[in-house]
Structure formats: structure tokens, C-alpha cells
Design an enzyme around this catalytic site. Structure first.
Site, PDB file in Angstrom:
ATOM      1  N   ASP A   2       7.463 -16.102  25.145  1.00 10.82           N
ATOM      2  CA  ASP A   2       9.017 -16.641  25.006  1.00 10.82           C
ATOM      3  C   ASP A   2       9.031 -18.092  25.629  1.00 10.82           C
ATOM      4  OD1 ASP A   2      10.372 -14.622  23.726  1.00 10.82           O
ATOM      5  OD2 ASP A   2      10.827 -13.541  25.803  1.00 10.82           O
ATOM      6  N   GLU A  14      17.104  -7.531  17.503  1.00 14.86           N
ATOM      7  CA  GLU A  14      17.633  -6.758  18.778  1.00 14.86           C
ATOM      8  C   GLU A  14      18.961  -6.370  18.574  1.00 14.86           C
ATOM      9  OE1 GLU A  14      17.460  -6.878  23.883  1.00 14.86           O
ATOM     10  OE2 GLU A  14      16.600  -8.524  22.511  1.00 14.86           O
ATOM     11  N   LYS A  51       8.126 -17.557  21.095  1.00 11.06           N
ATOM     12  CA  LYS A  51       9.442 -17.019  20.505  1.00 11.06           C
ATOM     13  C   LYS A  51      10.727 -17.706  21.120  1.00 11.06           C
ATOM     14  CE  LYS A  51      10.711 -12.865  21.922  1.00 11.06           C
ATOM     15  NZ  LYS A  51      11.901 -13.148  22.436  1.00 11.06           N
ATOM     16  N   GLU A 110      14.998 -18.111  20.753  1.00 15.56           N
ATOM     17  CA  GLU A 110      16.253 -16.913  20.354  1.00 15.56           C
ATOM     18  C   GLU A 110      17.193 -17.967  19.300  1.00 15.56           C
ATOM     19  OE1 GLU A 110      16.259 -14.039  24.243  1.00 15.56           O
ATOM     20  OE2 GLU A 110      18.263 -15.458  23.678  1.00 15.56           O
ATOM     21  N   ASP A 137      10.627 -13.077  28.583  1.00 18.59           N
ATOM     22  CA  ASP A 137      11.567 -13.625  29.629  1.00 18.59           C
ATOM     23  C   ASP A 137      12.097 -12.394  30.564  1.00 18.59           C
ATOM     24  OD1 ASP A 137      13.358 -13.200  27.618  1.00 18.59           O
ATOM     25  OD2 ASP A 137      14.260 -15.017  27.576  1.00 18.59           O
ATOM     26  N   SER A 138      11.938 -11.121  29.655  1.00 18.28           N
ATOM     27  CA  SER A 138      12.337 -10.070  30.142  1.00 18.28           C
ATOM     28  C   SER A 138      11.761  -9.613  31.582  1.00 18.28           C
ATOM     29  CB  SER A 138      12.118  -8.768  29.430  1.00 18.28           C
ATOM     30  OG  SER A 138      10.707  -8.963  28.921  1.00 18.28           O
TER      31      SER A 138
END
Length: 265
Positions: free
Chosen positions: A85, A183, A114, A116, A46-47
């Protein structure tokens, strides 16, 4: 055709002490180059909200955005594991998460998803892995919660936070997570997590003792407007883009990247 990297492959790499190389890609052209240069895991992150869409965070990215980019990436790969993501607010409960994970895999062709978060995601991870969805966890600095965290800061320097992060990582592993991204974590804590976990750790700003490294492609080739401390521009010294990616792959494998300059203590 080379053998496809799988979650089993990266776990075996950890057990053998072989470094796992990960890099983002968001389109077919870069996906092909990244795959050809030997990257093990391609992250459709999602960057993309920041480096492709021009936002100041990852929050605006949607599931449809990830699917669009993942669908462009995967068909160009022959070897790399493609990770996608789950974006902000797309996994607020287990049923929503598994529905969106199914879309990423069926429509976006992703091989693993992925998400978070720590303890709060345990039921979600259990639900997805119970239904055959490979999952990579992500702890430490979690960019989707940057507004809650108060900015992009190192996580785990305080003893209670470090203790909670270790507890979260072990619980996520027990819930079925196949890997975990660390991270912006101090190197000592990242080393402890890597040693105590059976699943691979993939660091970004977490030191060289992690089982692997991941960077955002645009940071790695020096075209981001503001590169983070943990990145390094490999597109220098007269290299072209494929050579820069290969230099990154080699640097991760021989543990010359990251250096202390890209780490937090």
C-alpha cells in the site's frame, strides 16, 4: 520453484474464470505460511496500522512502516505477487507518488503498489504506469479517507455514487491500472464492475462475483478485537493456522466464500 504470480497471471486468471486469492501478511513467518498455502497475492496493507500498531484507523501509517513490513514479507515468498500500500498522504501528486512507489519496490521489494481513490488519481496512475510501476486501484470504502466519509460505511448504494464508481473504475483501467480492489460495495454494483472491467476486481465485502477476494489475516484467523461483517473466522473447528489459510484459499476458489452473511445488498 513455482512460477511467480504476476499482473499478467491475475489478468489471465480473470479471463479463465479462476478466482484470485489475496490475504494480508506483515512479517516473515506469516508470509511464508501464506505463500505455502497457495495465496496468489499477499497484501502488505496499511491495515497494519490497526492490527499491528493498535491505531483506530490506517491514517498514522507511514511509507517507512510499509517498507519495513514489505521487506520482511517478500523474501519469504516463492510464488505470491507481493502488493504494498501507498499510505495516507504519500501520493498527493504524481511525482510524490512515483518516488514513494519506487521506494516500496526498491527498498521494500514490492511487486505492485496499491492506492486509494477514483478520478482524482488518474494523473498519478498514468504517471506511474507510464514509468513501469504496476498499480492496483482501490475504490468503494477507502479507509484512508474514513474521517471524510464519516465512518466505515458501505459505498455505492445511492445511484449517483454507483454511477461515479463505475466511471472511476473504467477511467482507472484506461489510465493503466492492473487491478482494482472493491471494498464494501453492494453485490449488484460489484458484479457490474467485474463484468465491465477487463482488469481483475478483488473484493472485500463486495460479494462472490468479484474476480478475487482479499481479507486481513488477523480477521481471517479470528484474533482481531472487532472483526468486520465481511470477514469470517477460518481458525475454527480445530484447525491450525496453515489449515485455516488453506481453508480460506479453497473457499475462495470454490466460491463458498463469501456467503450472503459477508455481503452487502
Amino acid at each position: 520453484m513455482p512460477n511467480r504470480v504476476t499482473v499478467k497471471t491475475i489478468r489471465e486468471m480473470k479471463s479463465k474464470g479462476e478466482k484470485i486469492v489475496s490475504l494480508t501478511a506483515y512479517d516473515s513467518s506469516f508470509a511464508r505460511i501464506v505463500d505455502e498455502q497457495g495465496v496468489d497475492v499477499i497484501l502488505v496493507g496499511d491495515s497494519l496500522g490497526m492490527v499491528m500498531q493498535g491505531h483506530d484507523s490506517t491514517v498514522p501509517v507511514s511509507v517507512d512502516d510499509i517498507i519495513y513490513h514489505s521487506k520482511a514479507v517478500e523474501p519469504q515468498t516463492k510464488r505470491a505477487l507481493v502488493m504494498a500500500d501507498l499510505p495516507f498522504m504519500s501520493y498527493t501528486n504524481p511525482d510524490q507518488a512515483i518516488g514513494n512507489a519506487a521506494r516500496l519496490m526498491q527498498e521494500g521489494f514490492a511487486h505492485i503498489v496499491k492506492l486509494e481513490g477514483g478520478e482524482a488519481q488518474l494523473d498519478t496512475v498514468r504517471h506511474m504506469t507510464r514509468h513501469g510501476v504496476p498499480v492496483c486501484a482501490h475504490i468503494g470504502l477507502t479507509p484512508q479517507t474514513v474521517h471524510k466519509l464519516g465512518g466505515y460505511r458501505v459505498q455505492g448504494r445511492e445511484g449517483d455514487v454507483a454511477k461515479q464508481m463505475l466511471s472511476d473504475a473504467l477511467a482507472l483501467q484506461d489510465a493503466g491500472a492492473d487491478a482494482v480492489v472493491l471494498e464494501c460495495v453492494p453485490v449488484d454494483l460489484a458484479q457490474q464492475l467485474t463484468e465491465e472491467l477487463e482488469i481483475p476486481t478483488i473484493g472485500i465485502g463486495a460479494g462472490r462475483t468479484c474476480d478475487g477476494q482479499v481479507l486481513v489475516l488477523q480477521d481471517m484467523i479470528g484474533i482481531s478485537s472487532l472483526a468486520p461483517k465481511f470477514s469470517l473466522n477460518f481458525l475454527k473447528d480445530g484447525r491450525n493456522i496453515p489449515e485455516a489459510i488453506k481453508a480460506y484459499v479453497d473457499a475462495v476458489r470454490d466460491i463458498s466464500f463469501p456467503t450472503d452473511d459477508q455481503c452487502f445488498f
